[in-house]
Enzyme design. Sequence first.
Site: not given
Length: 167
Positions: A17-19
């Site tokens: 994910g973006t994290i």
Amino acid sequence: MSVINDEQKIQIVITGGTIDSFYDTEQCTTVCHKKTAIPEFLMKFAKISKDEFELFPVCMKDSRDIGTKEIQEVSNAIINSNCAHHIVTHGTFTLFESARKLMALLPDDHGRVIVFTGAMWPLVGFSPNDAGFNLGSAFIAARLAEPGVYVAFNGKLYLPNDLEGLH
């Protein structure tokens, strides 16, 4: 300094994910790292020692590419862990959907605290960003919430079936 036992340790299940991404200027989007940056961030900036968590990488994918196979791997990682507290890092597009899918896979009496979290901006390379705050919120929730499946995002703790979600 006290010794951390498995009951206090938090398992961090990594799905990407973006994290856990970087901004690729050529593609004009975020792309998952090949290897998670979360442990280094936790130790360097949050001062959470390596003996306070255990890492279980499942994948490094955009959440739109996470399917039944990956959610089953997340479930297996949690069920097979000696930890009672878990954080699942995940992309925001399907965060609530994956939390609901995991909830359906777990027995009703699983007795574990499971907190999904993600971010709108990558943990590394963007300042300021929401990633560190969301990760910290997930740690607090994992340590203090009653057994169940939750989503920690923007300083709030949601249930997977909450409709407001991230909209």
